[in-house]
Design a protein around this motif. Structure first.
Motif, short mmCIF file in Angstrom:
data_model
loop_
_atom_site.label_atom_id
_atom_site.label_comp_id
_atom_site.label_asym_id
_atom_site.label_seq_id
_atom_site.Cartn_x
_atom_site.Cartn_y
_atom_site.Cartn_z
N ASN A 80 52.02 34.99 43.96
CA ASN A 80 50.88 35.04 44.86
C ASN A 80 49.80 35.99 44.35
O ASN A 80 48.61 35.73 44.51
CB ASN A 80 51.32 35.47 46.27
CG ASN A 80 52.09 34.38 46.97
OD1 ASN A 80 52.07 33.22 46.55
ND2 ASN A 80 52.80 34.72 48.03
N ALA A 81 50.23 37.09 43.73
CA ALA A 81 49.26 38.03 43.16
C ALA A 81 48.47 37.35 42.05
O ALA A 81 47.26 37.53 41.92
CB ALA A 81 49.99 39.26 42.61
N TRP A 88 39.94 35.01 42.51
CA TRP A 88 38.83 35.94 42.38
C TRP A 88 38.16 35.82 41.02
O TRP A 88 36.95 35.93 40.91
CB TRP A 88 39.29 37.38 42.62
CG TRP A 88 39.47 37.66 44.06
CD1 TRP A 88 40.65 37.77 44.73
CD2 TRP A 88 38.44 37.84 45.04
NE1 TRP A 88 40.42 38.00 46.07
CE2 TRP A 88 39.08 38.04 46.28
CE3 TRP A 88 37.05 37.82 44.99
CZ2 TRP A 88 38.37 38.25 47.46
CZ3 TRP A 88 36.35 38.03 46.17
CH2 TRP A 88 37.00 38.24 47.38
N SER A 89 38.96 35.57 40.00
CA SER A 89 38.41 35.46 38.65
C SER A 89 37.50 34.24 38.54
O SER A 89 36.54 34.25 37.78
CB SER A 89 39.53 35.34 37.62
OG SER A 89 40.33 36.48 37.67
N MET A 90 37.82 33.20 39.29
CA MET A 90 37.01 31.97 39.25
C MET A 90 35.58 32.27 39.70
O MET A 90 34.65 31.60 39.29
CB MET A 90 37.59 30.90 40.17
CG MET A 90 38.91 30.34 39.70
SD MET A 90 38.75 29.55 38.12
CE MET A 90 40.43 29.10 37.80
N LEU A 96 35.65 32.94 33.48
CA LEU A 96 36.13 31.58 33.72
C LEU A 96 36.64 30.93 32.44
O LEU A 96 37.71 30.32 32.41
CB LEU A 96 34.99 30.75 34.32
CG LEU A 96 35.32 29.36 34.80
CD1 LEU A 96 36.33 29.45 35.93
CD2 LEU A 96 34.08 28.65 35.27
N VAL A 97 35.88 31.10 31.39
CA VAL A 97 36.24 30.46 30.13
C VAL A 97 37.57 31.01 29.62
O VAL A 97 38.45 30.27 29.21
CB VAL A 97 35.13 30.69 29.08
CG1 VAL A 97 35.53 30.12 27.74
CG2 VAL A 97 33.84 30.04 29.57
N ALA A 98 37.72 32.31 29.72
CA ALA A 98 38.95 32.94 29.21
C ALA A 98 40.18 32.44 29.93
O ALA A 98 41.24 32.27 29.34
CB ALA A 98 38.84 34.46 29.36
N ILE A 99 40.05 32.17 31.22
CA ILE A 99 41.21 31.74 32.00
C ILE A 99 41.58 30.30 31.70
O ILE A 99 42.74 29.96 31.56
CB ILE A 99 40.91 31.91 33.50
CG1 ILE A 99 40.88 33.39 33.83
CG2 ILE A 99 41.95 31.21 34.35
CD1 ILE A 99 40.27 33.68 35.15
N GLU A 100 40.59 29.46 31.56
CA GLU A 100 40.88 28.04 31.43
C GLU A 100 41.02 27.58 29.98
O GLU A 100 41.43 26.46 29.73
CB GLU A 100 39.77 27.23 32.10
CG GLU A 100 39.78 27.37 33.62
CD GLU A 100 41.10 26.94 34.23
OE1 GLU A 100 41.66 25.91 33.79
OE2 GLU A 100 41.59 27.64 35.12
#
Lengths: 189, 83
Positions: A80-81, A88-90, A96-100
């Motif tokens: 959940n964390a 929040w990062s979205m 955004l780029v780093a996550i996806e």
């Protein structure tokens, strides 16, 4: 997967005994950190979420139910964390780029012995896992790496058992595909 | 064959990945902070209970008593004016 020997540990935690926290921490820190590192693939984020998970355990210890399954509780909180962090990062376009970006290198894991077949297989697996979409990685980590029952994982993710089965089937197919791809790339020309 | 027994080789292979220990400095820091938090919530147990009891019972009861007292005074005073 509930461990009956943990009942006294939960009782001690509820009473606020630091030794119980130490015992739980020693037992689960590697599993939780590994889960988070493989899930988010960024050591800095994994470290924050790891800290958040165990501090939440400490804060909520007196309110734990007597029959709490510590492993399921910790993995649910950790997951959940991560979901909350992702949400929040979205909102932060710069991240955004780093996550996806699935082209990111897999998270740093202990160096396997390159000469050993088993170690190479594990390395391939880490890379294949790291290249999967987050939803697939999550379900494979909980069912495959951590060995939770599928019913438990469905409850952790807040989805129905059938939906979990579908997600798992899809994730396994993707993993097999990525593994085959990694092996193909390794075949010498 | 149960759903859990179907061709689980890939899942078994995943099991080999195993845990990853957190960096030593992080592990020590989280352990220290966790113990401190646990100590704080355990020590503050009676205070938390008292605060919750005041918020859920004491404060609403005091408010209701004040409003009822004021209304009865207002009605008594108003009816005294017309006598």
């Amino acid at each position: 997967m509930r461990d009956p020997t943990e009942r006294p540990l939960v009782d001690s935690l509820r009473r606020g005994e630091a030794s119980a926290f130490d015992a739980v921490y020693a037992k689960y820190r590697g599993r939780i950190y590994g889960f988070l590192l493989r899930l988010c693939r960024r050591p800095d984020v994994a470290e924050d979420l790891f800290q958040e998970t165990f501090l939440k355990l400490a804060r909520n210890a007196p309110r734990l139910a007597e029959d709490t399954d510590v492993a399921a509780w910790l993995f649910t909180v950790a997951r959940n964390a991560w979901v909350s962090h992702r949400r929040w990062s979205m909102l932060d376009v710069s991240r955004l780029v780093a996550i996806e970006d699935d082209a990111l290198p897999a998270a740093k894991v202990p160096d396997p012995d390159a000469r050993a077949d088993a170690a190479r297989a594990m390395e391939r697996m880490e890379h294949a896992m790291g290249s999967l979409p987050a939803a697939s990685r999550e379900v494979l980590l909980l069912v495959g790496v951590e060995g939770f029952e599928q019913e438990e994982v469905a409850a952790m993710l807040g989805i129905k058992y059938d939906a979990l089965r579908q997600r798992l089937t899809r994730a396994r197919a993707q993993l097999a595909e990525r593994l085959a791809m990694v092996e193909t790339l390794e075949v010498p020309a | 064959m149960s759903p859990h027994e179907q061709n689980d080789d890939d899942l078994r292979a995943l099991r080999e990945l195993g845990p990853i220990e957190p960096p030593r400095e992080l592990a020590d820091r989280v352990r220290r902070q966790g113990r401190a938090e646990l100590e704080a919530v355990s020590a503050g147990g009676w205070l938390t209970l008292a605060t919750r009891a005041w918020t859920l019972v004491g404060l609403p009861a005091a408010l209701v008593a004040t409003v009822v007292a004021y209304l009865s005074w207002a009605v008594t005073s108003a009816s005294a004016l017309y006598r």
